[in-house]
Design a protein around this motif. Structure first.
Motif, PDB file in Angstrom:
ATOM      1  N   GLY A 142      -5.219   7.219  -5.734  1.00  7.30           N
ATOM      2  CA  GLY A 142      -5.807   5.902  -5.466  1.00  7.30           C
ATOM      3  C   GLY A 142      -6.548   5.724  -6.628  1.00  7.30           C
ATOM      4  O   GLY A 142      -6.981   6.779  -7.308  1.00  7.30           O
ATOM      5  N   GLN A 196       0.016  12.038  -4.261  1.00  9.61           N
ATOM      6  CA  GLN A 196      -0.370  10.614  -4.267  1.00  9.61           C
ATOM      7  C   GLN A 196      -2.045  10.458  -4.569  1.00  9.61           C
ATOM      8  O   GLN A 196      -2.556  11.422  -4.858  1.00  9.61           O
ATOM      9  CB  GLN A 196      -0.329   9.810  -2.899  1.00  9.61           C
ATOM     10  CG  GLN A 196      -1.160  10.654  -1.814  1.00  9.61           C
ATOM     11  CD  GLN A 196      -0.732  10.067  -0.348  1.00  9.61           C
ATOM     12  OE1 GLN A 196       0.464  10.120  -0.068  1.00  9.61           O
ATOM     13  NE2 GLN A 196      -1.795   9.689   0.096  1.00  9.61           N
ATOM     14  N   GLY A 239      -8.787   6.738 -11.037  1.00 11.70           N
ATOM     15  CA  GLY A 239      -9.038   7.240  -9.697  1.00 11.70           C
ATOM     16  C   GLY A 239      -8.922   8.980  -9.749  1.00 11.70           C
ATOM     17  O   GLY A 239      -8.651   9.356 -10.821  1.00 11.70           O
ATOM     18  N   ASN A 295      -2.726   2.263  -5.870  1.00 13.36           N
ATOM     19  CA  ASN A 295      -2.029   3.278  -5.213  1.00 13.36           C
ATOM     20  C   ASN A 295      -0.850   3.829  -6.117  1.00 13.36           C
ATOM     21  O   ASN A 295      -0.088   2.955  -6.635  1.00 13.36           O
ATOM     22  CB  ASN A 295      -1.315   2.848  -3.804  1.00 13.36           C
ATOM     23  CG  ASN A 295      -2.385   2.431  -2.909  1.00 13.36           C
ATOM     24  OD1 ASN A 295      -2.450   1.462  -2.158  1.00 13.36           O
ATOM     25  ND2 ASN A 295      -3.224   3.333  -2.530  1.00 13.36           N
ATOM     26  N   GLY A 352       0.694  -1.207   0.080  1.00 13.46           N
ATOM     27  CA  GLY A 352      -0.068   0.038   0.084  1.00 13.46           C
ATOM     28  C   GLY A 352       0.919   1.362  -0.253  1.00 13.46           C
ATOM     29  O   GLY A 352       2.050   1.086  -0.270  1.00 13.46           O
ATOM     30  N   MET A 353       0.091   2.328   0.184  1.00 10.38           N
ATOM     31  CA  MET A 353       0.824   3.801   0.215  1.00 10.38           C
ATOM     32  C   MET A 353       1.642   3.901   1.166  1.00 10.38           C
ATOM     33  O   MET A 353       2.985   4.689   0.816  1.00 10.38           O
ATOM     34  CB  MET A 353      -0.295   4.632   0.280  1.00 10.38           C
ATOM     35  CG  MET A 353       0.055   6.190   0.094  1.00 10.38           C
ATOM     36  SD  MET A 353       0.622   6.343  -1.759  1.00 10.38           S
ATOM     37  CE  MET A 353      -0.901   6.511  -2.390  1.00 10.38           C
ATOM     38  N   GLY A 374      -6.362  12.319  -7.423  1.00  9.58           N
ATOM     39  CA  GLY A 374      -5.459  12.555  -6.104  1.00  9.58           C
ATOM     40  C   GLY A 374      -4.963  13.888  -6.201  1.00  9.58           C
ATOM     41  O   GLY A 374      -5.349  14.601  -7.328  1.00  9.58           O
ATOM     42  N   LYS A 400      -9.255   2.400  -8.895  1.00  6.28           N
ATOM     43  CA  LYS A 400      -9.827   1.043  -8.858  1.00  6.28           C
ATOM     44  C   LYS A 400      -9.524   0.132  -9.936  1.00  6.28           C
ATOM     45  O   LYS A 400     -10.141  -0.836 -10.274  1.00  6.28           O
ATOM     46  CB  LYS A 400     -11.366   1.362  -8.767  1.00  6.28           C
ATOM     47  CG  LYS A 400     -11.660   2.126  -7.360  1.00  6.28           C
ATOM     48  CD  LYS A 400     -13.418   2.449  -7.510  1.00  6.28           C
ATOM     49  CE  LYS A 400     -13.467   3.256  -6.234  1.00  6.28           C
ATOM     50  NZ  LYS A 400     -15.022   3.399  -6.149  1.00  6.28           N
ATOM     51  N   LYS A 439      -8.031  -2.219  -6.546  1.00  7.65           N
ATOM     52  CA  LYS A 439      -7.204  -1.129  -5.781  1.00  7.65           C
ATOM     53  C   LYS A 439      -5.933  -0.791  -6.261  1.00  7.65           C
ATOM     54  O   LYS A 439      -5.121  -1.864  -6.705  1.00  7.65           O
ATOM     55  CB  LYS A 439      -7.310  -1.346  -4.294  1.00  7.65           C
ATOM     56  CG  LYS A 439      -6.665  -0.331  -3.475  1.00  7.65           C
ATOM     57  CD  LYS A 439      -6.829  -0.524  -1.850  1.00  7.65           C
ATOM     58  CE  LYS A 439      -6.294   0.705  -1.040  1.00  7.65           C
ATOM     59  NZ  LYS A 439      -6.246   0.276   0.208  1.00  7.65           N
TER      60      LYS A 439
END
Length: 881
Positions: free
Chosen positions: A860, A858, A848, A819, A787-788, A850, A862, A817
């Motif tokens: 996110g 950053q 996504g 990132n 993840g992030m 950001g 899908k 998902k």
């Protein structure tokens, strides 16, 4: 001029000042925190007061923000002017004893005119300064402003009394004569005058003096900068909109309202346009206010929300929308503001529910109220009068729930005033009398001359009897009095005597049967309410013919009734226990007594702790097990008050009252049914405690069989948990849970350590793959991390090694998902590369969005399938930079 969206303008402003060393402060909630002087956060500086007055020292003396704010002091102007709003955003940069005029002025000019930023034409910008502030004028001239574009104005001095004050500079944008509302040779046609050509877009306050109590001014030891740029205004400039409403902040709401109307379109009728604007404005305000924790109520900020919702509903009526609709605009508000306030969409379901409930409550009475108001206006005009009579306006308020302000506004639309003195006189009379008419109208759901004229006497005997012979006195079928009614019809009936309790004081009505002499069921009792003259009026679903004058056996459902009695007595015990634990400031704010549970609303400033709830529950159970006798005393009002009986709801009482006592513990005015001894309740258990409004909490609880079943269900869950944990003794479950939590924590730490190690191993490979694009160096890769957090760790390693100007990393921790992280070195930022710009370019490719700072951003998404394209696009973007 650049074509910029509201989201881009907001972010560019924040990014600009972040580059100047400012911390970007998150927009504070609209409900002030620890500031009792404010009803709402009403400006950007309102959240900075603690820094300006020195009570708190900021970690960074430079701050910038886009602060959502609410002002309702001139709500009547919303929709009628180009720029009045209830909710607005104020862009601001603040210096707490750090930089001053030179930096503030030069940075403002740079942001507004630089091709890299807003790129506004300097020829269209005008400045006003305080005549004695020669420093400011000199700095503006040095920044590049022409002398004939600077105006001196005595009003350019910010002062609200004792405390910090100082001169200010306002910045105006020339929108051209085509946008003006006055002639070119009008005396008001200048920057700062009453016109629409020169639009004020920014105000910079140079807080340099301390306004002393004696009226003198002294230099502040630490001078401050406080600026404010209204987002809605500046967006109207970039989008060449005649008013703030023709921008992307409002038009999606207006377009959706057009669909909901299905009858009118914006821009075709100036009066209808007002309604479109009001609805769009108020939808934004109530959405954000509720999202920040405020709720509709009859006072304070809750009343503001209620008023805004009702005002929007009224304007919806003018557009032909006769059903709940405002709640449907919440997702549109969320979509418009998502880049800065994603929490709105996250809370959309809750916000919609609150607004829908308030709309439904108002719509129940709105239709009749509007008709009455229209009649009142017509009668007033026909009589040649210029004011609506106070008595008529009060009737609208009292019977139909119309706030006085709405009637005033509606009257103004029709060229009339309102007799405020007459309204106030009626309000005072209301405080002196019982509100019987309004109560019966609410409880019956019907209020007409037929019911009002029924004066037949009816005796309630349910305190001592659950079956009784009752003679039919009146039958109402389809709003008409009849002598008989056939089977399979639903009627309202008054008997001369009845054991059926009519809903009142939170206790639900009894249910049961009506039988003939032979014991045959003639009707089911579906509901019982009080008729206008106080009789118990039964709603019956007939199985057989019912005849006026005939006597029937009325039988209350004993199980239903007895369960209700237990919960009603428990409600009294709960009320007193809450006073004992929380203090006498708490009082009942509503209740519902059903056979299977009770609901109790009470005033309290904050949430009730688990320990307090346990105390309350223990007290109630102690009183149940103490076998307290429950007695009823019928006495006069004065004697009851001397006894110390608690009056509820602010009710009005007659000369004779009924007081219910549970031993020496609880004593309340009450007309409901109760057990003879507290031990009949058996057991009391609180099921939930929650907040339901501003300063109002709610407890739901069960007694007797339902309480036992609730505990049984909890025990079953505990047994299942013990079995899953392979624990024999239930008492060992907590210790087993603790051990498992410790084990999970240890495993999580091991997992993170392994992930960090794995990430570092990957970094050795990906950091070698450096490509060039348009003279810039780039590392772009997909990595397998969780993840992030891990992406940020890799970015930190990259920064330490100074491997390239730009880093783009992506990971897909789940099938739906993604990132993304973009980092830019200091050299890259100086070269004009901004991480925030790049992330906005590639994030849509992974489904996504950001943002972030120039050196780190950053996002996110899908769509993991789009990662390859996103990484490739990063190189393309650099090549075209």
């Amino acid at each position: 001029m650049k074509e910029l969206s509201s989201a881009q303008i907001r972010q560019m402003y924040l990014d600009f000042f972040a580059q100047k060393g400012h911390d970007i402060m998150q927009s504070a909630p609209l409900v002030p925190q620890d500031d009792p002087t404010l009803l709402w956060i009403n400006s950007g500086v309102a959240t900075m007061k603690k820094y300006f007055d020195g009570s708190v020292v900021p970690k960074n003396h430079r701050m910038t923000s886009s602060q959502k704010s609410i002002r309702t002091n001139d709500i009547e102007n919303v929709g009628r002017t180009a720029r009045h709003h209830t909710l607005f955003e104020m862009l601001g940069n603040f210096s707490i004893g750090d930089y001053f005029k030179k930096e503030a002025i030069n940075w403002a000019w740079e942001l507004l005119t630089s091709e890299e930023w807003f790129a506004l034409d300097p020829e269209k910008l005008y400045i006003t300064v305080y005549p004695k502030d020669t420093d400011a004028k000199k700095i503006w001239l040095e920044a590049g402003v022409k002398e004939d574009h600077i105006y001196e104005d005595e009003d350019n001095f910010w002062d609200i009394g004792e405390g910090p004050s100082g001169p200010d500079s306002e910045i105006f944008y020339d929108r051209g004569q085509a946008m003006n509302n006055v002639a070119e040779d009008d005396p008001e046609n200048y920057p700062g005058g009453e016109n629409e050509r020169y639009l004020e877009i920014w105000n910079i306050v140079f807080s340099q003096f301390n306004h002393k109590p004696d009226g003198t001014y002294e230099e502040l030891p630490h001078k401050n900068i406080d600026t404010g740029m209204g987002l809605e205004r500046v967006v109207s400039v970039f989008q060449n909109a005649k008013t703030n409403f023709e921008t992307d902040l409002f038009m999606p709401l207006i377009k959706e309202t057009e669909k909901l109307s299905g009858k009118y379109h914006y821009g075709q009728d100036s009066e209808k346009d007002i309604s479109f604007k009001v609805i769009a404005d108020h939808a934004r305000a109530v959405t954000f206010a509720i999202g920040d924790g405020a709720l509709p109520s009859n006072e304070g900020r809750g009343y503001v929300i209620r008023r805004l919702i009702r005002r929007a509903v009224m304007h919806g009526q003018k557009l032909g929308i006769d059903h709940a609709f405002l709640y449907k605009l919440v997702p549109i508000v969320g979509q418009i503001m998502e880049s800065a306030y994603p929490e709105i969409l996250e809370q959309a379901e809750y916000i919609e529910k609150v607004i829908r409930m308030e709309e439904d409550r108002f719509n129940e009475t709105l239709k009749d109220g509007v008709a009455l108001l229209d009649d009142l206006i017509a009668q007033t005009k026909a009589a040649g009068q210029t004011e609506l009579a106070g008595a008529g306006v009060f009737k609208l308020y009292d019977t139909y729930g119309f706030p006085y302000e709405l009637t005033l506004e509606y009257a103004s639309d029709n060229g009339l005033g309102v007799d405020k003195a007459g309204f106030d006189a009626e309000m005072e009379k209301q405080r002196q009398r019982a509100r019987n008419a309004r109560s019966s109208a609410k409880s019956m759901g019907v209020q007409n001359g037929l019911l009002t004229d029924i004066t037949t006497s009816s005796e309630y005997v349910g305190y001592s009897e659950l079956s009784a012979l009752g003679t039919v006195e009146d039958i109402i079928l389809a709003d008409e009095l009849v002598d008989e009614a056939a089977a399979d019809t639903t009627v309202q009936v008054i008997f001369d005597k009845t054991p059926f309790y009519a809903e009142m004081g939170g206790q639900v009505a009894d249910k049961g049967l009506v039988k003939d002499e032979a014991g045959n069921v003639v009707a089911e009792v579906m509901d019982v309410q009080h008729a206008p003259n106080g009789q118990n009026m039964h709603t019956l679903k007939l199985r057989q013919e019912l005849v006026k004058g005939k006597t029937y056996n009325l039988e209350v459902n004993r199980e239903f009734h007895n369960k209700v009695k237990k919960n009603h007595t428990a409600t009294h015990l709960l009320d007193q226990a809450l006073r004992d634990v929380l203090g006498e400031h708490t009082h009942q704010a509503g209740s519902l007594v059903e056979p299977t549970y009770l609901r109790f609303d009470f005033t309290n400033l904050g949430a009730v702790t688990d320990e307090q709830l346990q105390q309350v529950e223990d007290i109630v159970n102690d009183k149940i097990w103490a076998n307290l006798p429950v007695e009823t005393v019928v006495t006069d009002l004065e004697s009851a008050q001397k006894m110390g009986a608690i009056a509820l709801f602010g009710d009005k009482y007659g000369d004779t009252v009924r007081v219910v006592k549970a031993g020496d513990y609880s004593m309340e005015f009450c007309g409901g049914n109760h057990v003879d001894n507290t031990n009949e309740l058996g057991l009391f258990k609180i099921v939930s405690e929650s907040g339901v409004g501003a300063g109002v909490r709610r407890i739901e609880a069960v007694t007797s069989k339902e309480a036992f079943e609730f505990l049984e269900q909890r025990n079953d869950l505990l047994q299942e948990t013990a079995a899953e944990m392979k624990v024999v003794q239930l008492k060992e479950v907590p210790r087993k849970v603790e051990a498992l939590q410790a084990q999970i924590k240890e495993l999580e730490q091991q997992k993170q350590a392994l992930e960090a190690k794995f990430a570092s191993q990957q970094a050795q490979d990906i950091f070698k793959d450096i490509v060039e694009a348009n003279g810039h160096t780039l590392i772009a890769a997909k990595v397998n991390v969780s993840g992030m957090d891990q992406l940020r760790q890799l970015a930190d390693q990259w920064k330490e090694k100074n491997l390239s100007e730009v880093l783009v990393l992506a990971t897909a921790p789940a099938k739906d998902k993604v990132n993304l992280i973009v980092a830019v070195s200091d050299a890259g930022v100086k070269a004009g590369i901004k991480a925030g710009d790049l992330i906005k370019e590639i994030a849509p490719l992974v489904g996504g969005g950001g943002g972030g700072r120039p050196n780190l951003a950053q996002a996110g998404g899908k769509n993991p399938a789009g990662i390859t394209d996103a990484l490739a696009q990063a190189k393309v973007w650099l090549e075209n930079k």
